[in-house]
Every structure is written in structure tokens, then in C-alpha cells.
Motif scaffolding. Structure first.
Motif, PDB file in Angstrom:
ATOM      1  N   ALA A 154      -1.879  -8.424  -2.658  1.00  0.00           N
ATOM      2  CA  ALA A 154      -2.943  -9.094  -3.424  1.00  0.00           C
ATOM      3  C   ALA A 154      -4.167  -8.201  -3.569  1.00  0.00           C
ATOM      4  CB  ALA A 154      -3.321 -10.409  -2.752  1.00  0.00           C
ATOM      5  N   GLU A 155      -4.537  -7.511  -2.504  1.00  0.00           N
ATOM      6  CA  GLU A 155      -5.690  -6.606  -2.558  1.00  0.00           C
ATOM      7  C   GLU A 155      -5.438  -5.452  -3.516  1.00  0.00           C
ATOM      8  OE1 GLU A 155      -8.430  -5.134   1.023  1.00  0.00           O
ATOM      9  OE2 GLU A 155      -6.611  -6.176   1.670  1.00  0.00           O
ATOM     10  N   LEU A 156      -4.232  -4.921  -3.483  1.00  0.00           N
ATOM     11  CA  LEU A 156      -3.880  -3.827  -4.394  1.00  0.00           C
ATOM     12  C   LEU A 156      -3.901  -4.309  -5.839  1.00  0.00           C
ATOM     13  CD1 LEU A 156      -0.979  -2.130  -2.446  1.00  0.00           C
ATOM     14  CD2 LEU A 156      -3.225  -1.153  -2.904  1.00  0.00           C
ATOM     15  N   ALA A 157      -3.405  -5.506  -6.088  1.00  0.00           N
ATOM     16  CA  ALA A 157      -3.397  -6.051  -7.454  1.00  0.00           C
ATOM     17  C   ALA A 157      -4.821  -6.210  -7.978  1.00  0.00           C
ATOM     18  CB  ALA A 157      -2.658  -7.388  -7.478  1.00  0.00           C
ATOM     19  N   GLU A 158      -5.694  -6.748  -7.147  1.00  0.00           N
ATOM     20  CA  GLU A 158      -7.091  -6.932  -7.548  1.00  0.00           C
ATOM     21  C   GLU A 158      -7.772  -5.591  -7.820  1.00  0.00           C
ATOM     22  OE1 GLU A 158     -11.168  -8.398  -5.395  1.00  0.00           O
ATOM     23  OE2 GLU A 158      -9.341  -9.549  -4.983  1.00  0.00           O
ATOM     24  N   THR A 159      -7.567  -4.643  -6.943  1.00  0.00           N
ATOM     25  CA  THR A 159      -8.206  -3.333  -7.095  1.00  0.00           C
ATOM     26  C   THR A 159      -7.623  -2.573  -8.273  1.00  0.00           C
ATOM     27  OG1 THR A 159      -8.615  -3.288  -4.718  1.00  0.00           O
ATOM     28  CG2 THR A 159      -8.824  -1.205  -5.887  1.00  0.00           C
ATOM     29  N   SER A 160      -6.325  -2.725  -8.527  1.00  0.00           N
ATOM     30  CA  SER A 160      -5.718  -2.015  -9.661  1.00  0.00           C
ATOM     31  C   SER A 160      -6.221  -2.566 -10.995  1.00  0.00           C
ATOM     32  CB  SER A 160      -4.193  -2.056  -9.588  1.00  0.00           C
ATOM     33  OG  SER A 160      -3.722  -3.355  -9.774  1.00  0.00           O
ATOM     34  N   GLN A 161      -6.672  -3.823 -11.024  1.00  0.00           N
ATOM     35  CA  GLN A 161      -7.277  -4.350 -12.249  1.00  0.00           C
ATOM     36  C   GLN A 161      -8.596  -3.653 -12.543  1.00  0.00           C
ATOM     37  OE1 GLN A 161      -7.519  -8.596 -11.779  1.00  0.00           O
ATOM     38  NE2 GLN A 161      -5.421  -8.899 -12.462  1.00  0.00           N
ATOM     39  N   ALA A 162      -9.334  -3.305 -11.484  1.00  0.00           N
ATOM     40  CA  ALA A 162     -10.603  -2.597 -11.658  1.00  0.00           C
ATOM     41  C   ALA A 162     -10.396  -1.108 -11.928  1.00  0.00           C
ATOM     42  CB  ALA A 162     -11.472  -2.782 -10.423  1.00  0.00           C
ATOM     43  N   HIS A 163      -9.225  -0.583 -11.527  1.00  0.00           N
ATOM     44  CA  HIS A 163      -8.919   0.847 -11.684  1.00  0.00           C
ATOM     45  C   HIS A 163      -7.522   1.010 -12.285  1.00  0.00           C
ATOM     46  CE1 HIS A 163     -12.375   1.876  -9.147  1.00  0.00           C
ATOM     47  NE2 HIS A 163     -12.005   0.850  -8.405  1.00  0.00           N
ATOM     48  N   PRO A 164      -7.306   0.535 -13.525  1.00  0.00           N
ATOM     49  CA  PRO A 164      -5.956   0.519 -14.097  1.00  0.00           C
ATOM     50  C   PRO A 164      -5.367   1.906 -14.341  1.00  0.00           C
ATOM     51  CG  PRO A 164      -7.574  -0.086 -15.754  1.00  0.00           C
ATOM     52  CD  PRO A 164      -8.305  -0.009 -14.439  1.00  0.00           C
ATOM     53  N   LEU A 165      -6.175   2.933 -14.410  1.00  0.00           N
ATOM     54  CA  LEU A 165      -5.664   4.276 -14.674  1.00  0.00           C
ATOM     55  C   LEU A 165      -5.383   5.064 -13.391  1.00  0.00           C
ATOM     56  CD1 LEU A 165      -7.916   5.232 -17.714  1.00  0.00           C
ATOM     57  CD2 LEU A 165      -5.623   4.241 -17.710  1.00  0.00           C
ATOM     58  N   ARG A 166      -5.651   4.468 -12.266  1.00  0.00           N
ATOM     59  CA  ARG A 166      -5.390   5.144 -10.991  1.00  0.00           C
ATOM     60  C   ARG A 166      -3.923   4.929 -10.631  1.00  0.00           C
ATOM     61  NH1 ARG A 166      -9.622   6.191  -6.350  1.00  0.00           N
ATOM     62  NH2 ARG A 166      -8.236   7.141  -4.822  1.00  0.00           N
ATOM     63  N   GLU A 167      -3.093   5.888 -11.030  1.00  0.00           N
ATOM     64  CA  GLU A 167      -1.648   5.747 -10.919  1.00  0.00           C
ATOM     65  C   GLU A 167      -1.172   5.551  -9.480  1.00  0.00           C
ATOM     66  OE1 GLU A 167       0.209   9.000 -12.923  1.00  0.00           O
ATOM     67  OE2 GLU A 167      -0.664   8.458 -14.851  1.00  0.00           O
ATOM     68  N   SER A 168      -1.789   6.231  -8.537  1.00  0.00           N
ATOM     69  CA  SER A 168      -1.364   6.104  -7.139  1.00  0.00           C
ATOM     70  C   SER A 168      -1.553   4.676  -6.644  1.00  0.00           C
ATOM     71  CB  SER A 168      -2.124   7.087  -6.247  1.00  0.00           C
ATOM     72  OG  SER A 168      -3.516   6.886  -6.362  1.00  0.00           O
TER      73      SER A 168
END
Length: 99
Positions: free
Chosen positions: A70-84
Motif C-alpha cells: 500500500a505504501e509503495l502504491a501511494e508513493t508510486s502515484q506521486a513518483h510515476p516515472l520512478r521505475e525502481s
């Protein structure tokens, strides 16, 4: 040697979780200095995201990747281009216990 590696990972997981739990909102949001915000906020956010990635890597190795999905999903929404970050989120979702 594997036992020692496991102990190090559990300690790293504990410390990374403790550090990330201290984070509250955007970096330097309540700081009165625009100069300080502009110069440091982005670096601090990048450091926070890297700590989250490290925690996800360690949890995946410990078979507990689902704990941070869940934390990764939330953070990836803020940083969608951060592939890692997106890659780790996918691995953690894949590791989600189904039964």
C-alpha cells in the motif's frame, strides 16, 4: 553466514520502518524559508523514497513484501516515472499471500 545476513536484514527492516514512520507530509512544508524548501525538499523526498525502496527490497527477501504494498502504491502515484519504485510495487503485489 546466511543466519547473519537474516539478522542484519531484520535489524535493517526495523530501523528503516522506524525512520519512515517519523516522516510526516511533504519535506519542509512548515519551514518558513522558501530558499531552504527549494534547495532541500526535493533531496529529502528522494532520500525518503530510497529508504522506502530499501525497506521493500528487504521485506521481499524476508517473504513479507505484502506488508509494504500500500505504501509503495501511494508513493508510486506521486513518483510515476520512478521505475525502481514501480518495479518493487509489482513484486510486492505479486508476493501478496493469496490464501
Amino acid at each position: 553466514m546466511a543466519k547473519a545476513d537474516e539478522e542484519v536484514d531484520h535489524e535493517a527492516i526495523r530501523l528503516l520502518r522506524q525512520v519512515l514512520d517519523q516522516w510526516r507530509g511533504p519535506a519542509l512544508a512548515d519551514c518558513g524559508s522558501a530558499l531552504l524548501q527549494e534547495g532541500s525538499a526535493q533531496r529529502l523526498e528522494s532520500t525518503r523514497v530510497r529508504a522506502l525502496e530499501l525497506l521493500a527490497e528487504k521485506l521481499l527477501r524476508a517473504g513479507q513484501g505484502h506488508l509494504i504494498s500500500a505504501e509503495l502504491a501511494e508513493t508510486s502515484q506521486a513518483h510515476p516515472l520512478r521505475e525502481s519504485l514501480v518495479r518493487l510495487m509489482m513484486f510486492c503485489l505479486h508476493a501478496w499471500p493469496c490464501c
